[in-house]
Design an enzyme around this catalytic site. Structure first.
Site, PDB file in Angstrom:
ATOM      1  N   HIS A 123       0.830  -1.303   0.054  1.00 15.92           N
ATOM      2  CA  HIS A 123      -0.240  -0.219   0.218  1.00 15.92           C
ATOM      3  C   HIS A 123       0.973   1.414   0.668  1.00 15.92           C
ATOM      4  O   HIS A 123       2.064   1.536   1.106  1.00 15.92           O
ATOM      5  CB  HIS A 123      -1.216   0.158   1.608  1.00 15.92           C
ATOM      6  CG  HIS A 123      -0.715  -0.078   2.793  1.00 15.92           C
ATOM      7  ND1 HIS A 123      -0.207   1.714   3.222  1.00 15.92           N
ATOM      8  CD2 HIS A 123      -0.065  -0.070   3.943  1.00 15.92           C
ATOM      9  CE1 HIS A 123       0.717   1.536   4.202  1.00 15.92           C
ATOM     10  NE2 HIS A 123       0.191   0.179   4.620  1.00 15.92           N
ATOM     11  N   ASP A 135       6.181   3.043   7.311  1.00 11.98           N
ATOM     12  CA  ASP A 135       4.568   2.659   7.061  1.00 11.98           C
ATOM     13  C   ASP A 135       3.694   3.119   5.832  1.00 11.98           C
ATOM     14  O   ASP A 135       2.659   4.430   6.176  1.00 11.98           O
ATOM     15  CB  ASP A 135       3.509   2.106   8.353  1.00 11.98           C
ATOM     16  CG  ASP A 135       1.857   1.338   7.831  1.00 11.98           C
ATOM     17  OD1 ASP A 135       1.762   1.060   6.861  1.00 11.98           O
ATOM     18  OD2 ASP A 135       1.748   2.117   9.421  1.00 11.98           O
ATOM     19  N   GLU A 169      -5.377   2.539   2.172  1.00 12.03           N
ATOM     20  CA  GLU A 169      -5.715   1.378   2.295  1.00 12.03           C
ATOM     21  C   GLU A 169      -5.366   1.298   4.342  1.00 12.03           C
ATOM     22  O   GLU A 169      -5.774   0.765   5.209  1.00 12.03           O
ATOM     23  CB  GLU A 169      -4.582   0.051   1.984  1.00 12.03           C
ATOM     24  CG  GLU A 169      -4.104  -0.859   0.696  1.00 12.03           C
ATOM     25  CD  GLU A 169      -5.198  -1.911   1.151  1.00 12.03           C
ATOM     26  OE1 GLU A 169      -5.121  -2.435   1.378  1.00 12.03           O
ATOM     27  OE2 GLU A 169      -6.256  -1.251   0.220  1.00 12.03           O
ATOM     28  N   GLU A 170      -5.064   2.239   4.658  1.00 11.42           N
ATOM     29  CA  GLU A 170      -5.303   2.996   5.840  1.00 11.42           C
ATOM     30  C   GLU A 170      -6.375   3.531   6.594  1.00 11.42           C
ATOM     31  O   GLU A 170      -6.597   3.734   7.454  1.00 11.42           O
ATOM     32  CB  GLU A 170      -4.152   4.406   6.058  1.00 11.42           C
ATOM     33  CG  GLU A 170      -3.081   3.998   6.230  1.00 11.42           C
ATOM     34  CD  GLU A 170      -2.067   2.985   6.772  1.00 11.42           C
ATOM     35  OE1 GLU A 170      -2.426   2.454   8.063  1.00 11.42           O
ATOM     36  OE2 GLU A 170      -0.924   2.571   7.386  1.00 11.42           O
ATOM     37  N   ASP A 198       4.788  -5.279   3.693  1.00  8.81           N
ATOM     38  CA  ASP A 198       4.592  -3.910   4.793  1.00  8.81           C
ATOM     39  C   ASP A 198       5.656  -3.311   5.734  1.00  8.81           C
ATOM     40  O   ASP A 198       5.361  -4.807   6.549  1.00  8.81           O
ATOM     41  CB  ASP A 198       2.718  -4.365   5.562  1.00  8.81           C
ATOM     42  CG  ASP A 198       1.920  -3.516   5.665  1.00  8.81           C
ATOM     43  OD1 ASP A 198       2.611  -1.867   5.935  1.00  8.81           O
ATOM     44  OD2 ASP A 198       1.199  -2.624   6.293  1.00  8.81           O
ATOM     45  N   HIS A 264       2.427   5.463  12.538  1.00  9.38           N
ATOM     46  CA  HIS A 264       0.670   6.546  12.423  1.00  9.38           C
ATOM     47  C   HIS A 264       0.962   7.581  13.173  1.00  9.38           C
ATOM     48  O   HIS A 264       0.512   8.285  13.857  1.00  9.38           O
ATOM     49  CB  HIS A 264       0.163   5.458  13.035  1.00  9.38           C
ATOM     50  CG  HIS A 264      -0.993   4.133  11.721  1.00  9.38           C
ATOM     51  ND1 HIS A 264      -1.745   3.698  12.392  1.00  9.38           N
ATOM     52  CD2 HIS A 264      -0.865   3.888  10.780  1.00  9.38           C
ATOM     53  CE1 HIS A 264      -2.307   2.647  11.157  1.00  9.38           C
ATOM     54  NE2 HIS A 264      -0.746   2.629  10.312  1.00  9.38           N
TER      55      HIS A 264
END
Length: 295
Positions: A123, A135, A169-170, A198, A264
């Site tokens: 992603h 990420d 995707e998140e 990922d 994140h």
């Protein structure tokens, strides 16, 4: 009589020499078997250059590369541009999420059996809180560097080779679910395996977490890391993009290097990616993809 005898012997010798000269040298030897192409190796610079590009995009577009932002659109344009230059057939697959247009990027390498596809993906989007370099800039860069290396080596796959970068995707695996949902039943059957990557460059990595589903791909990853003396841990289907494929009955594998402290968060910048780990991961992606596509 002696003179005549000498003349006959001389003629015989000359005739033999002429016959030997007339026979091409290659005729007496078997043609050399063509050497299989050597699996290329991706250098640290080759993969980290893509991460620097993604970080630069985030820096100039508000600090992230999330769904619906300029950061994601420019990330998409960057990856597509690299692939187009490398000779891939690229296409953008649109979808809508939360009223905002998003895209998946699909890149096909010419050749290979279209009824047997090796699909490799990651992603491309980040969360709104930060640039998402581990990420999942790391997985996106590893897959991109693998595709470029395949192109430079002129790989001639037996199975068809396809690469993908997912959007949104998140937000809940939106892009990968959309791609799988739009496949026909025959289209799903054609995908022999989906490999997902990922967070491939985590700092202080303890082990590579390998998705255990498709036996051939799983064994190939385990063998690759074992050969380098690197520890692994097996994980199942779930928690990332491969879940969309596994839920649809498509065999999956791949790996992650685990969750870091900056997951994140705004601190998930390029210095949150370990160049050594990222290089090892990229070459694992490349080596296993090459094996699955060409044998």
């Amino acid at each position: 009589m002696e003179i005549l005898s000498r003349m006959r012997r001389t003629a015989a010798v000359l005739g033999l020499c002429a016959a030997l000269v007339a026979v091409p040298a290659a005729a007496s030897a078997e043609p050399a078997a063509p050497k299989p192409p050597r699996i290329p190796v991706v250098s640290t610079e080759q993969v980290m250059s893509h991460l620097r590009a993604l970080q630069s995009i985030a820096d100039r577009t508000g600090g992230n590369r999330a769904h619906g932002t300029k950061g994601f659109q420019q990330s998409l344009a960057y990856v597509k541009g690299v692939l187009d230059k490398a000779g891939f057939r690229t296409s953008l697959r649109p979808f809508t999420h939360n009223g905002v247009l998003g895209h998946n990027l699909i890149a096909d390498w010419p050749g290979g059996d279209p009824d047997h596809v090796v699909l490799v993906g990651a992603h491309l989007d980040s969360v709104e809180a930060g640039p998402g370099m581990n990420d999942n800039g790391s997985g996106s860069a590893a897959v991109l560097a693998t595709a470029v290396a395949m192109s430079r080596a002129g790989v001639a796959p037996k199975r068809h080779l396809r690469f993908a970068w997912w959007g949104a995707e998140e937000q809940g695996l939106i892009g990968s679910k959309d791609y799988v949902r739009k496949l026909s039943a025959a289209g799903r059957e054609k995908i022999d395996v989906y490999l997902n990557f990922d967070m491939t460059g985590s700092r202080n990595v303890q082990q590579w977490l390998v998705v255990h589903d498709d036996p051939r791909a799983t064994d190939a990853f385990e063998a690759y890391f074992a050969d380098k003396g690197l520890p692994t841990f097996d994980i199942g289907i779930g928690g990332s993009d491969h879940e969309s494929f596994g839920d649809a009955g498509i065999p999956v594998s791949g790996f992650t290097t685990g969750v870091g402290d900056c997951l994140h968060d705004a601190c998930d910048r390029i210095d949150n990616v370990d160049p050594g780990t990222e290089t090892v991961s990229t070459n694992a992606v490349l080596g296993v993809t090459w094996q699955l596509a060409t044998r």
